[in-house]
Design an enzyme around this catalytic site. Structure first.
Site: not given
Length: 485
Positions: A314-315
């Protein structure tokens, strides 16, 4: 005689009163379209089910056209009701029908064939029609080069109008109009070599090219054109005037520019990073958040390394990252999900990991009981990415194809079909970027495998010293496709 006279007088009075009533009734104006919208409290809009217009993802309804027209409805103080059309002819036929949609917001371009079917708003988005071909094949460089090619475009589109005009100059030019496809289908068909060429607008190519590595722009066909909204033909300008005022205001206050940047100003690249970069992040980033992954994984009874793999996908374990679509934080939570999970600050890594863990397990618990491990975990990851509704659509398609709807190996074959019109028109939740959850799950499985390997006691020292060798991934070279699963 007196009685007859009185009767005639009463009849005359009655006729006069009736005539006066009818005359007054005729003088009372019918409410305008805008007044009816406000009285009903609903703005009924018709659009297309496609990435550039309107679709549903895990966060609900989305798309450039949807977000813009939702702002318009909010400005009017009414609810938004969306209807999707299978093709452009259907869209224009339905526009303005009694109790039907009063506005079309579907990336439309004014054309000769549509002038009698609708009235168009001020422009809000500039696009360029582009001829698309497959890399490695003969590239046409001008309209004459279209002759002899297998070409398909959307039926009733402005691109079909362009080709019809060109055919007058080049009689040998042949093309097919289809109402059974959407733009994503056309790009896929070029990418797979099923057709030689298609025409799409530049904004739609920008959104979708990452999914079709073989498609290229051959040349721009004509000048930049403007996309507009449309209302039904007639003399009632009330809604059209309000639309124009809204679009002009959105241009001036930066709303349009922000939406353009969000949807078209970047390219999402799916894939996983090279081993060297991943090893660096294991050494430099993971230690800061490892205690949170372990703590909340224990609370939710999930493997902390799986949770960490989700966070990396995700990040890249960056707590302050914000995407163009508004999701934020290490676990990239939407505002809605964060609120539901009790997260007050999405940029707080502890809260983000706590919320992400809670949400993942909630999604997993909501899956059908017939889905067993290990498939249940992969299904949960897919639902976490694309939404439970679209996952159920893919399972339904799997059943129809005599595949096992409880096996990830089978359902992942169906998910990409959710971006193809011939399939998503049969589903409950419609269009989805079905290839994304397949890549999402594949990437997380790879990260999870690596994390499982490097967290063996005998290897943890190598991670701390930065001397880690990660098997199965080419060093420093990002992969173009996710590994087979």
């Amino acid at each position: 005689m007196f009685a007859h006279t009185a009767l005639r007088q009463r009849c005359a009075k009655w006729l006069f009163a009736t005539g006066l009533f009818l005359l007054l009734g005729a003088c009372v104006e019918k409410p305008s379209t805008l007044e009816r919208v406000k009285e009903d409290g609903v703005l009924r809009v018709i659009t297309r089910n496609s990435p550039a217009t309107y679709f549903q993802d895990r966060n609900g309804e989305t798309g450039f056209e949807y977000e813009l027209v939702k702002r318009f409805a909010d400005d009017l103080g009414v609810k938004l009701e969306i209807e999707t059309a299978d093709n452009l002819d259907e869209l224009f036929d339905d526009l303005g029908k009694p109790s039907g949609p009063v506005l079309a917001a579907a990336g439309l371009v004014n054309s000769e064939r549509r002038k009698t079917q609708a009235r168009f708003s001020h422009p809000y988005l500039e696009v360029t029609p582009q001829v698309i071909y497959r890399n490695g094949r003969s590239r046409p460089t001008d309209p004459k080069g279209l002759v002899g090619k297998k070409i398909m475009v959307l039926k009733g589109s402005s691109h079909a109008d362009q080709l019809a005009e060109l055919k007058r100059r080049y009689p040998g030019l042949e093309y097919e109009e289809s109402d059974a496809v959407e733009v994503v289908d056309l790009l896929r068909m070029v990418d797979e070599g099923q057709i030689d060429l298609t025409l799409v607008d530049s904004n739609e190519l920008a959104m979708n090219q990452v999914y079709f590595p073989n498609v290229r722009v051959a040349f721009d066909l004509g000048e930049t054109r403007n996309q507009r909204w449309a209302v039904a033909p007639g003399e009632d300008n009330s809604l059209l005037n309000e639309v124009n005022e809204f679009l002009d205001k959105s241009q001036k206050n930066g709303t349009l520019q922000r939406l353009k940047d969000r949807y078209y100003g970047h390219v999402d690249v799916l894939g996983y990073v090279g081993a060297y970069t991943f090893a660096q992040h294991l050494q430099q980033r993971l230690p800061k958040y490892e205690k949170y992954f372990k703590s909340y994984a224990k609370v939710e009874q999930v493997d902390w390394r799986l949770l960490a793999a989700i966070g990396y996908q995700e990040s890249l374990w960056q707590p302050e990252v914000t995407s163009k679509t508004g999701v934020r934080g290490l676990m990239m939570l939407t505002q809605r999900t964060a609120q539901a999970m009790g997260v007050s600050n999405r940029l707080d890594p502890r809260q983000s990991i706590k919320g992400g863990a809670k949400y993942f397990m909630l999604v997993k618990q909501q899956l059908d009981d017939s889905i067993k491990e290990p498939d249940r975990t992969w299904f949960a990851l897919a639902a976490y990415n694309v939404g439970s509704g679209h996952l159920e659509d893919a399972r339904t398609l799997a059943k129809r194809e005599k595949l096992n709807p409880n096996k990830w190996l089978d359902v992942k074959k169906m998910l990409p079909r959710l971006s193809q019109k011939q399939w998503y028109r049969q589903t409950k939740y419609g269009y989805a970027r079905g290839g994304e959850p397949v890549h999402f799950v594949a990437n997380i499985r790879r990260y999870y495998d690596i994390l499982t390997w490097v967290t063996q006691p005998q290897l943890e020292g190598q991670v701390a010293e930065g001397n880690l060798h990660v098997p199965g991934v080419n060093k420093d070279k990002p992969a173009e496709q996710s590994p087979p699963m």
